[in-house]
Design an enzyme around this catalytic site. Structure first.
Site, PDB file in Angstrom:
ATOM      1  N   HIS A  83       0.815  -1.209   0.000  1.00 24.14           N
ATOM      2  CA  HIS A  83       0.000   0.000   0.000  1.00 24.14           C
ATOM      3  C   HIS A  83       0.856   1.269   0.000  1.00 24.14           C
ATOM      4  O   HIS A  83       1.949   1.291   0.552  1.00 24.14           O
ATOM      5  CB  HIS A  83      -0.900   0.017   1.242  1.00 24.14           C
ATOM      6  CG  HIS A  83      -1.777  -1.183   1.342  1.00 24.14           C
ATOM      7  ND1 HIS A  83      -2.021  -1.819   2.531  1.00 24.14           N
ATOM      8  CD2 HIS A  83      -2.460  -1.880   0.401  1.00 24.14           C
ATOM      9  CE1 HIS A  83      -2.827  -2.844   2.334  1.00 24.14           C
ATOM     10  NE2 HIS A  83      -3.105  -2.909   1.045  1.00 24.14           N
ATOM     11  N   LYS A 120       6.247   6.409   7.232  1.00 22.87           N
ATOM     12  CA  LYS A 120       5.706   5.502   8.241  1.00 22.87           C
ATOM     13  C   LYS A 120       6.829   5.000   9.143  1.00 22.87           C
ATOM     14  O   LYS A 120       7.940   4.759   8.675  1.00 22.87           O
ATOM     15  CB  LYS A 120       5.055   4.272   7.597  1.00 22.87           C
ATOM     16  CG  LYS A 120       3.857   4.542   6.739  1.00 22.87           C
ATOM     17  CD  LYS A 120       3.365   3.234   6.112  1.00 22.87           C
ATOM     18  CE  LYS A 120       2.259   3.494   5.123  1.00 22.87           C
ATOM     19  NZ  LYS A 120       1.857   2.246   4.436  1.00 22.87           N
ATOM     20  N   TYR A 159       1.580   1.049  13.308  1.00 29.36           N
ATOM     21  CA  TYR A 159       2.023   1.996  12.286  1.00 29.36           C
ATOM     22  C   TYR A 159       1.859   3.409  12.813  1.00 29.36           C
ATOM     23  O   TYR A 159       0.803   3.749  13.347  1.00 29.36           O
ATOM     24  CB  TYR A 159       1.130   1.933  11.039  1.00 29.36           C
ATOM     25  CG  TYR A 159       1.064   0.647  10.303  1.00 29.36           C
ATOM     26  CD1 TYR A 159       1.737   0.495   9.103  1.00 29.36           C
ATOM     27  CD2 TYR A 159       0.291  -0.409  10.762  1.00 29.36           C
ATOM     28  CE1 TYR A 159       1.648  -0.677   8.387  1.00 29.36           C
ATOM     29  CE2 TYR A 159       0.202  -1.586  10.054  1.00 29.36           C
ATOM     30  CZ  TYR A 159       0.878  -1.716   8.873  1.00 29.36           C
ATOM     31  OH  TYR A 159       0.791  -2.876   8.163  1.00 29.36           O
ATOM     32  N   ASP A 170      -6.479  -6.196  -2.388  1.00 24.93           N
ATOM     33  CA  ASP A 170      -5.055  -6.279  -2.730  1.00 24.93           C
ATOM     34  C   ASP A 170      -4.805  -7.149  -3.956  1.00 24.93           C
ATOM     35  O   ASP A 170      -3.850  -6.917  -4.695  1.00 24.93           O
ATOM     36  CB  ASP A 170      -4.243  -6.794  -1.539  1.00 24.93           C
ATOM     37  CG  ASP A 170      -4.085  -5.755  -0.443  1.00 24.93           C
ATOM     38  OD1 ASP A 170      -4.404  -4.567  -0.677  1.00 24.93           O
ATOM     39  OD2 ASP A 170      -3.645  -6.127   0.658  1.00 24.93           O
TER      40      ASP A 170
END
Length: 186
Positions: free
Chosen positions: A63, A73, A133, A169
């Site tokens: 992603h 991130k 995250y 996905d």
């Protein structure tokens, strides 16, 4: 915190160092000053997410968000074990369309910092995985995108047979190798 560079520019593997005594320990997972020393002054995280994955062999990702919602991130496995993968999507980067994988384990003091312009995903190496995250930008549904985990142009070597991938996905388009030069994914 100990920062180790990776083959992808701006992607850092980070070993945190707990300090403790008979009561337990305390570990610093983020320090703005230490990131500033790496050329990331003013880095702030605006959103934190926890993902839980039940089954070993599951792949989540790859992603990313398009501009203007690019995000850095800081990713850490807090329970279980994963093979964490980052793909460089920055057309001006020397590691454009290269991937790098690292094992993250909830029982170890390791995390990764992923710069803006990279796709991220992971495969669970154990059941009952939890991933934490921290994102430098809030989630923006209209800017979300992804790459296929099995894209032959990337040729990611996943360590286990894949047991589960979300319908979303699986529907990401394949990268067209004929259009690699000049492609701007982010």
């Amino acid at each position: 915190m100990k920062f180790s560079p990776s083959p992808i520019d701006g992607l850092w593997e980070i070993e945190t160092q707990p300090r403790g005594d008979a009561r337990g320990s305390l570990t610093r997972w983020f320090c703005e000053q230490e990131f500033a020393a790496l050329g990331r002054p003013g880095l702030l995280f605006k959103q934190s997410n926890l993902s839980r994955t039940a089954q070993r062999g599951t792949v989540r990702g790859l992603h990313f968000q398009h501009a203007p919602a690019l995000e850095a991130k800081l990713v850490r496995c807090i329970a279980g074990r994963v093979f964490d993968v980052v793909v460089d999507l920055r057309a001006d980067s020397p590691s454009f369309l290269r991937w790098h994988g690292v094992v993250l384990d909830g029982s170890q003091e390791r995390q990764v910092f992923i710069p803006e312009g990279c796709a991220h995903g992971f495969q669970t190496l154990s059941d009952d995985v939890q991933m934490l995250y921290q994102h430098s930008a809030p989630y923006s549904p209209e800017h979300e995108a992804g790459l296929r985990h099995d894209d032959p142009a990337l040729a990611i070597t996943w360590p286990l047979p894949i047991t589960e991938v979300s319908a979303r996905d699986r529907q990401h388009a394949l990268i067209d190798p004929a259009h690699f030069s000049g492609v701007r994914l982010c």
